[in-house]
Scaffold this motif. Structure first.
Motif, short mmCIF file in Angstrom:
data_model
loop_
_atom_site.label_atom_id
_atom_site.label_comp_id
_atom_site.label_asym_id
_atom_site.label_seq_id
_atom_site.Cartn_x
_atom_site.Cartn_y
_atom_site.Cartn_z
N GLY A 108 -48.44 -44.97 -42.01
CA GLY A 108 -48.16 -46.21 -42.77
C GLY A 108 -47.60 -47.46 -41.85
N LYS A 109 -48.03 -47.34 -40.60
CA LYS A 109 -47.95 -48.36 -39.76
C LYS A 109 -49.03 -49.35 -39.82
CE LYS A 109 -46.34 -49.17 -35.01
NZ LYS A 109 -46.56 -48.69 -33.65
N SER A 110 -48.60 -50.48 -40.10
CA SER A 110 -49.66 -51.74 -40.15
C SER A 110 -50.77 -51.79 -39.22
CB SER A 110 -48.73 -53.12 -40.45
OG SER A 110 -48.19 -53.42 -39.22
N ASN A 111 -50.41 -51.82 -37.85
CA ASN A 111 -51.45 -52.17 -36.86
C ASN A 111 -52.22 -50.96 -36.34
OD1 ASN A 111 -49.12 -50.99 -35.62
ND2 ASN A 111 -49.39 -52.41 -33.68
N ASP A 142 -38.05 -45.24 -28.10
CA ASP A 142 -39.15 -46.17 -28.42
C ASP A 142 -40.27 -45.13 -28.88
OD1 ASP A 142 -41.17 -48.09 -29.18
OD2 ASP A 142 -41.23 -48.51 -26.82
N ILE A 143 -40.10 -44.73 -29.96
CA ILE A 143 -41.22 -43.59 -30.48
C ILE A 143 -41.78 -44.06 -31.82
CG2 ILE A 143 -39.97 -41.50 -29.13
CD1 ILE A 143 -38.36 -40.95 -31.60
N GLU A 144 -41.90 -45.20 -32.08
CA GLU A 144 -42.86 -45.65 -32.94
C GLU A 144 -42.73 -45.24 -34.37
OE1 GLU A 144 -44.82 -48.02 -32.14
OE2 GLU A 144 -44.60 -47.97 -29.95
N HIS A 171 -38.54 -50.35 -35.69
CA HIS A 171 -39.80 -50.67 -36.07
C HIS A 171 -40.14 -51.02 -37.56
CE1 HIS A 171 -40.89 -48.65 -32.09
NE2 HIS A 171 -41.74 -49.35 -32.16
N VAL A 172 -39.08 -51.31 -37.99
CA VAL A 172 -39.14 -51.75 -39.29
C VAL A 172 -39.88 -52.83 -39.71
CG1 VAL A 172 -37.50 -52.68 -41.28
CG2 VAL A 172 -36.64 -50.71 -40.03
N ASP A 173 -40.12 -53.87 -38.85
CA ASP A 173 -40.70 -55.03 -38.85
C ASP A 173 -42.52 -54.75 -39.11
OD1 ASP A 173 -40.85 -54.15 -36.26
OD2 ASP A 173 -41.23 -56.03 -35.55
N ARG A 174 -42.65 -53.40 -38.42
CA ARG A 174 -44.10 -53.11 -38.42
C ARG A 174 -44.18 -52.09 -39.68
NH1 ARG A 174 -45.86 -51.76 -32.68
NH2 ARG A 174 -43.72 -52.08 -32.41
N ILE A 175 -43.29 -51.19 -39.88
CA ILE A 175 -43.33 -50.12 -41.05
C ILE A 175 -42.33 -50.41 -41.92
CG2 ILE A 175 -43.71 -47.83 -41.08
CD1 ILE A 175 -44.08 -47.37 -38.13
N ALA A 179 -37.41 -49.18 -43.53
CA ALA A 179 -36.23 -49.58 -44.05
C ALA A 179 -35.04 -48.68 -44.73
CB ALA A 179 -36.27 -51.11 -44.90
N GLU A 180 -35.67 -48.00 -45.55
CA GLU A 180 -34.84 -46.82 -46.29
C GLU A 180 -34.38 -45.92 -45.34
OE1 GLU A 180 -36.09 -44.01 -49.83
OE2 GLU A 180 -37.10 -46.07 -49.82
N ALA A 181 -35.21 -45.61 -44.44
CA ALA A 181 -34.85 -44.36 -43.41
C ALA A 181 -33.73 -45.15 -42.50
CB ALA A 181 -35.94 -43.91 -42.57
N LYS A 182 -33.87 -46.30 -42.18
CA LYS A 182 -32.97 -47.06 -41.33
C LYS A 182 -31.53 -46.95 -41.90
CE LYS A 182 -32.15 -50.86 -38.34
NZ LYS A 182 -32.34 -52.25 -37.73
N ALA A 183 -31.52 -47.47 -43.13
CA ALA A 183 -30.23 -47.46 -44.16
C ALA A 183 -29.62 -46.29 -44.10
CB ALA A 183 -30.57 -48.10 -45.39
N ARG A 184 -30.46 -45.04 -44.43
CA ARG A 184 -29.83 -43.74 -44.74
C ARG A 184 -29.08 -43.37 -43.10
NH1 ARG A 184 -34.55 -41.52 -46.56
NH2 ARG A 184 -34.83 -40.49 -44.50
#
Length: 203
Positions: A108-111, A142-144, A171-175, A179-184
């Motif tokens: 699900g990574k945009s690039n 830094d594990i993308e 990497h929330v900006d690119r994936i 955001a949900e995982a980061k919040a958790r």
């Protein structure tokens, strides 16, 4: 190795050097997602020992060459995850030079097109802490996109008391799904009283 004057460094490299300056000669550092070793080498100049992890076979070969004169660096051709096993490392066809930019094990990574991948070995963060027995001054992560599953596993493991600081490239900006995982992860860190050990401002 030769030192590059600070003014010539891009912002990533400057951030890396700033991070490395927090490290002193008795410190153990872990570099998760070492790529070809820019941060590893910065750390190696100052730390007692650096354990560097890089799953991408082509980057790893370059990492070996770049760090061969640093006896205080130990390399692992592994992707660090929340479990040990194997995973698919996806990457874009390489455009410039010989490095895969932004390889990822998260879908699900945009690039990234996801047509190309390599099967790579993974190592759980718990196993990493088993190998590195001493107190760990700093972890660079830094594990993308796999940051949050690793951080959650790390917090759950109770291993955070052995760790000074963790610098995470976010990497929330690119994936956006992260955001949900980061919040958790932030909630878990807060509950465990270790939020102050996480720095998401790198680079």
């Amino acid at each position: 190795g030769m030192k590059v004057p600070g003014a010539l460094l891009d912002s990533d490299a400057r951030a890396m050097r700033r991070m490395a300056q927090l490290v002193s000669k008795d410190d153990i550092v872990i570099d998760l997602g070492a790529h070809v070793g820019f941060a590893t080498i910065e750390f190696a100049h100052r730390a007692k020992h650096v354990f560097a992890f890089e799953p991408n076979p082509r980057n790893f070969a370059e990492l070996q060459r770049n760090t061969r004169n640093y006896p205080n660096v130990t390399l692992f051709e592994r992707a660090v995850s929340d479990h040990s096993g194997t995973t698919r490392l996806y990457f874009e066809p390489t455009k410039r030079g010989k490095f895969f930019e932004g390889a990822t094990i998260v879908e699900g990574k945009s690039n990234i097109g996801y047509e190309q991948f390599a099967e790579v070995a993974t190592m759980s963060i718990a196993d990493v802490l088993g190998v590195v027995k001493d107190r760990i001054a700093l972890i660079k992560m830094d594990i993308e996109g796999a940051e949050y599953q690793v951080l959650e596993a790390l917090i759950a493991s109770g291993g955070m008391d052995r760790i000074g600081m963790i610098y995470v490239e976010c990497h929330v900006d690119r994936i956006p799904a992260l955001a949900e995982a980061k919040a958790r992860t932030l909630a878990a860190a807060k509950a465990a009283g270790v939020l102050g050990k996480l720095d998401f401002t790198w680079p």
